[in-house]
Design a protein around this motif. Structure first.
Motif, mmCIF file in Angstrom:
data_model
loop_
_atom_site.group_PDB
_atom_site.id
_atom_site.type_symbol
_atom_site.label_atom_id
_atom_site.label_comp_id
_atom_site.label_asym_id
_atom_site.label_seq_id
_atom_site.Cartn_x
_atom_site.Cartn_y
_atom_site.Cartn_z
ATOM 1 N N PRO A 1 64.278 -24.385 -21.477
ATOM 2 C CA PRO A 1 63.061 -23.934 -20.801
ATOM 3 C C PRO A 1 62.229 -23.021 -21.693
ATOM 4 C CG PRO A 1 64.935 -22.669 -20.027
ATOM 5 C CD PRO A 1 65.493 -23.726 -20.939
ATOM 6 N N ILE A 2 60.931 -22.965 -21.417
ATOM 7 C CA ILE A 2 60.019 -22.151 -22.218
ATOM 8 C C ILE A 2 59.855 -20.747 -21.643
ATOM 9 C CG2 ILE A 2 58.766 -24.194 -22.982
ATOM 10 C CD1 ILE A 2 56.492 -23.301 -21.069
ATOM 11 N N GLY A 3 60.541 -20.436 -20.548
ATOM 12 C CA GLY A 3 60.450 -19.120 -19.921
ATOM 13 C C GLY A 3 61.564 -18.963 -18.914
ATOM 14 N N PRO A 4 61.475 -17.953 -18.022
ATOM 15 C CA PRO A 4 62.524 -17.725 -17.022
ATOM 16 C C PRO A 4 62.808 -18.986 -16.224
ATOM 17 C CG PRO A 4 60.988 -15.895 -17.061
ATOM 18 C CD PRO A 4 60.395 -16.942 -17.955
ATOM 19 N N ALA A 5 64.086 -19.329 -16.107
ATOM 20 C CA ALA A 5 64.453 -20.607 -15.478
ATOM 21 C C ALA A 5 65.661 -20.412 -14.565
ATOM 22 C CB ALA A 5 64.708 -21.655 -16.565
ATOM 23 N N ALA A 6 66.755 -21.115 -14.853
ATOM 24 C CA ALA A 6 67.932 -21.061 -13.982
ATOM 25 C C ALA A 6 68.576 -19.671 -14.010
ATOM 26 C CB ALA A 6 68.951 -22.106 -14.424
ATOM 27 N N THR A 7 69.192 -19.296 -12.890
ATOM 28 C CA THR A 7 70.016 -18.089 -12.802
ATOM 29 C C THR A 7 71.256 -18.412 -11.986
ATOM 30 O OG1 THR A 7 69.094 -17.204 -10.734
ATOM 31 C CG2 THR A 7 67.924 -16.648 -12.776
ATOM 32 N N LEU A 8 72.267 -17.538 -12.081
ATOM 33 C CA LEU A 8 73.520 -17.747 -11.363
ATOM 34 C C LEU A 8 73.908 -16.499 -10.574
ATOM 35 C CD1 LEU A 8 75.682 -19.478 -14.134
ATOM 36 C CD2 LEU A 8 74.401 -20.588 -12.290
ATOM 37 N N ALA A 9 74.546 -16.700 -9.432
ATOM 38 C CA ALA A 9 75.198 -15.619 -8.693
ATOM 39 C C ALA A 9 76.669 -15.597 -9.098
ATOM 40 C CB ALA A 9 75.061 -15.844 -7.188
ATOM 41 N N LEU A 10 77.199 -14.401 -9.369
ATOM 42 C CA LEU A 10 78.552 -14.261 -9.901
ATOM 43 C C LEU A 10 79.375 -13.297 -9.061
ATOM 44 C CD1 LEU A 10 77.663 -13.816 -13.698
ATOM 45 C CD2 LEU A 10 78.002 -15.960 -12.429
ATOM 46 N N ILE A 11 80.695 -13.474 -9.128
ATOM 47 C CA ILE A 11 81.614 -12.606 -8.400
ATOM 48 C C ILE A 11 82.850 -12.368 -9.254
ATOM 49 C CG2 ILE A 11 82.943 -14.429 -7.228
ATOM 50 C CD1 ILE A 11 82.718 -12.719 -4.658
ATOM 51 N N GLY A 12 83.473 -11.190 -9.103
ATOM 52 C CA GLY A 12 84.700 -10.917 -9.837
ATOM 53 C C GLY A 12 85.321 -9.611 -9.381
ATOM 54 N N ASP A 13 86.640 -9.502 -9.505
ATOM 55 C CA ASP A 13 87.392 -8.331 -9.079
ATOM 56 C C ASP A 13 87.156 -7.175 -10.044
ATOM 57 O OD1 ASP A 13 89.168 -6.485 -8.103
ATOM 58 O OD2 ASP A 13 90.968 -7.694 -8.419
ATOM 59 N N ALA A 14 86.442 -6.151 -9.587
ATOM 60 C CA ALA A 14 86.122 -5.016 -10.458
ATOM 61 C C ALA A 14 87.358 -4.205 -10.823
ATOM 62 C CB ALA A 14 85.081 -4.121 -9.790
ATOM 63 N N LYS A 15 88.407 -4.288 -10.011
ATOM 64 C CA LYS A 15 89.634 -3.547 -10.332
ATOM 65 C C LYS A 15 90.284 -4.068 -11.608
ATOM 66 C CE LYS A 15 90.894 -1.991 -5.678
ATOM 67 N NZ LYS A 15 92.015 -1.772 -4.740
ATOM 68 N N GLN A 16 89.950 -5.293 -12.002
ATOM 69 C CA GLN A 16 90.517 -5.883 -13.210
ATOM 70 C C GLN A 16 89.561 -5.775 -14.401
ATOM 71 O OE1 GLN A 16 93.661 -6.824 -12.852
ATOM 72 N NE2 GLN A 16 93.456 -6.335 -10.685
ATOM 73 N N MET A 17 88.394 -5.159 -14.199
ATOM 74 C CA MET A 17 87.383 -5.104 -15.256
ATOM 75 C C MET A 17 87.593 -3.892 -16.158
ATOM 76 S SD MET A 17 83.990 -6.459 -13.265
ATOM 77 C CE MET A 17 84.049 -8.032 -12.397
ATOM 78 N N ASN A 18 86.796 -3.852 -17.215
ATOM 79 C CA ASN A 18 86.887 -2.811 -18.227
ATOM 80 C C ASN A 18 85.507 -2.193 -18.401
ATOM 81 O OD1 ASN A 18 86.979 -1.406 -20.741
ATOM 82 N ND2 ASN A 18 88.651 -2.714 -21.444
ATOM 83 N N SER A 19 85.434 -0.874 -18.350
ATOM 84 C CA SER A 19 84.124 -0.212 -18.441
ATOM 85 C C SER A 19 83.469 -0.393 -19.811
ATOM 86 C CB SER A 19 84.256 1.283 -18.116
ATOM 87 O OG SER A 19 85.188 1.915 -18.979
ATOM 88 N N GLU A 20 84.200 -0.918 -20.787
ATOM 89 C CA GLU A 20 83.561 -1.283 -22.062
ATOM 90 C C GLU A 20 82.501 -2.345 -21.846
ATOM 91 O OE1 GLU A 20 84.763 -3.209 -26.434
ATOM 92 O OE2 GLU A 20 86.304 -2.911 -24.898
ATOM 93 N N TRP A 21 82.717 -3.194 -20.820
ATOM 94 C CA TRP A 21 81.822 -4.325 -20.582
ATOM 95 C C TRP A 21 80.977 -4.163 -19.325
ATOM 96 C CZ3 TRP A 21 81.492 -6.730 -24.853
ATOM 97 C CH2 TRP A 21 82.606 -6.868 -25.688
ATOM 98 N N VAL A 22 81.070 -3.004 -18.670
ATOM 99 C CA VAL A 22 80.268 -2.718 -17.474
ATOM 100 C C VAL A 22 79.750 -1.291 -17.624
ATOM 101 C CG1 VAL A 22 80.209 -2.654 -14.946
ATOM 102 C CG2 VAL A 22 81.831 -4.160 -16.112
ATOM 103 N N ARG A 23 78.490 -1.136 -17.937
ATOM 104 C CA ARG A 23 77.960 0.187 -18.262
ATOM 105 C C ARG A 23 76.661 0.454 -17.516
ATOM 106 N NH1 ARG A 23 78.441 0.359 -24.870
ATOM 107 N NH2 ARG A 23 80.442 -0.731 -25.066
ATOM 108 N N GLY A 24 76.610 1.575 -16.821
ATOM 109 C CA GLY A 24 75.365 1.982 -16.204
ATOM 110 C C GLY A 24 74.346 2.360 -17.258
ATOM 111 N N CYS A 25 73.080 2.107 -16.973
ATOM 112 C CA CYS A 25 72.012 2.465 -17.900
ATOM 113 C C CYS A 25 70.791 2.887 -17.086
ATOM 114 C CB CYS A 25 71.680 1.310 -18.843
ATOM 115 S SG CYS A 25 71.082 -0.186 -18.022
ATOM 116 N N HIS A 26 69.814 3.425 -17.782
ATOM 117 C CA HIS A 26 68.605 3.909 -17.103
ATOM 118 C C HIS A 26 67.388 3.627 -17.966
ATOM 119 C CE1 HIS A 26 65.565 6.932 -15.871
ATOM 120 N NE2 HIS A 26 66.033 6.682 -14.675
#
Length: 400
Positions: A249-274
């Motif tokens: 696509p030449i611009g914004p196109a498809a998107t996906l809804a995602l789900i996953g168990d946050a208890k198994q995640m790593n904050s290296e890959w999930v970071r709040g930003c502002h």
């Protein structure tokens, strides 16, 4: 096209320890070296990745019932309002919800730049956070208020449920006006002082699967350092975007809804930003494995940054449809500058290209070690969705 292998075949090789996995960058280099047919014979899985802000993200939490029970109707986690309009102790914490002053234990300068994404990161990191709740007193739920500390281990469910992640492509933001603009792409300097792009281009998961042939409901992915799944099309899903001859696509196109168990995640890959004068968000690592079922998979994954484009949009015009300075290739964007109206404009990525590569590498290692097998989608992502605007209809309606 003749099938080379099935997902079941690939999973068998994963369990045997004989699977051949390449990151998407290594795959492109291999195609340049030996061509599509030989690469398709050699490679079983291609791993893709991105690490970028995804503000349409959030977390579902179930706190567990108190004694006496409470039916929560207002709730703040470390000063950030969580939505409580469903089950008695169920919450949804949006990544872009800002902290409220006077509520958080972290009031002060930092609180103004804090939001739901930071709370999600801290919970994933194992921190204890203050929770304040107000309840609706009923015969079933007599308690009217609660103050406590929660951790990811002290609550029942804690999982990311993201309505819109993984834009298949996006845009390049510039500012042709006379004042600094603070946007969801970060600061855009006046008089075309800079250009910011958010998609990682040839690294991007969905630009390497332009027809969404390999990704569907139930596809298992790397999400935030843990295992996640595709649940549905994402919000603002627009697969009917105009496309190049290579189907990208030449611009914004498809998107996906995602789900996953946050208890198994790593904050290296999930970071709040502002984003200054815009608000909080969430930087999120997402990796998608692409099974090499036939040669067409390799052909699509061989696409280069020179063959991918994005529109250059002027944010100084405050309208839904803004003027464009045309299309630019990701190769040009990644070179560090582009030319607009004979002016050299510095470019910068909003996504971390380094960490996007690391997501693909980590997912590759998971597959090679046998920790991660592939899944067959249970339903296709629709490719016929239109993109509807929302206009004020008050003048056309009887409001009395």
């Amino acid at each position: 096209m003749t099938s080379l292998r099935t997902i079941a075949d690939i999973n068998h090789k994963i369990r045997q320890g004989s699977v051949n996995v390449l990151t998407v960058e290594a795959l492109k280099a291999r195609v340049a070296e030996v061509g599509v047919p030989q690469t398709a014979q050699e490679v079983d899985v291609v791993t893709t990745g991105t690490f970028e802000p995804m503000e349409s993200s959030g977390a579902i939490l179930n706190l567990g019932h108190t004694d006496p029970p409470i039916k929560i109707r207002q709730c703040w986690i470390d000063g950030v309002l969580a939505y409580s309009g469903f089950g008695a102790v169920d919450l949804y914490l949006g990544a872009s919800q800002p902290a409220e002053t006077g509520i958080s234990d972290n009031d002060g300068e930092d609180a103004r730049e804090r939001g739901g994404g930071h709370v999600i990161e801290d919970l994933i990191a194992g921190k204890a956070l203050p929770l304040r709740a107000l309840g609706q007193s009923t015969d079933c739920y007599p308690r009217s208020a609660m103050n406590t500390l929660i951790t990811r281990e002290s609550i029942n469910q804690f999982y990311l449920f993201n309505p819109r992640n993984l834009y298949q492509n996006f845009l390049v933001g510039v500012n042709g006006g006379d004042r600094l603009l603070n946007t969801y792409l970060g600061p855009l300097q006046p008089q075309l002082g800079n250009a910011v792009y958010s998609n990682p281009g040839a690294l991007s998961p969905l630009l390497n699967d332009p027809k969404l042939r390999l990704v569907g409901v139930g596809t298992k992915i790397f999400l935030g350092g843990g295992i996640g799944y595709v649940t549905w099309e994402g919000t603002q899903h627009f697969p009917l975007q105009k496309r190049l001859a290579n189907n990208t696509p030449i611009g914004p196109a498809a998107t996906l809804a995602l789900i996953g168990d946050a208890k198994q995640m790593n904050s290296e890959w999930v970071r709040g930003c502002h984003f200054k004068n815009y608000g909080p968000s969430l930087m999120l690592g997402v990796g998608v494995p692409l099974p090499v079922l036939d040669e067409s998979v390799i052909q699509a994954c061989a696409v280069s940054d020179q063959e991918l484009v994005a529109p250059v949009i002027d944010f100084s015009i405050p309208r839904r449809v803004r003027p464009t300075f045309g299309l630019v290739s990701y190769a040009q964007l990644k070179s560090g500058s582009l030319t607009i109206e004979r002016k050299r404009v510095r470019t910068a990525p909003l996504a971390s290209l380094h960490l996007s590569r690391q997501v693909a590498i980590e997912l590759k290692q998971w597959i090679e070690s046998g920790e991660f097998t592939l899944t067959e989608p249970v339903a296709e992502i629709p490719c016929d969705r239109t993109f509807l605007p929302q206009d004020s209809r008050g003048s056309q309606m009887n409001l009395t």
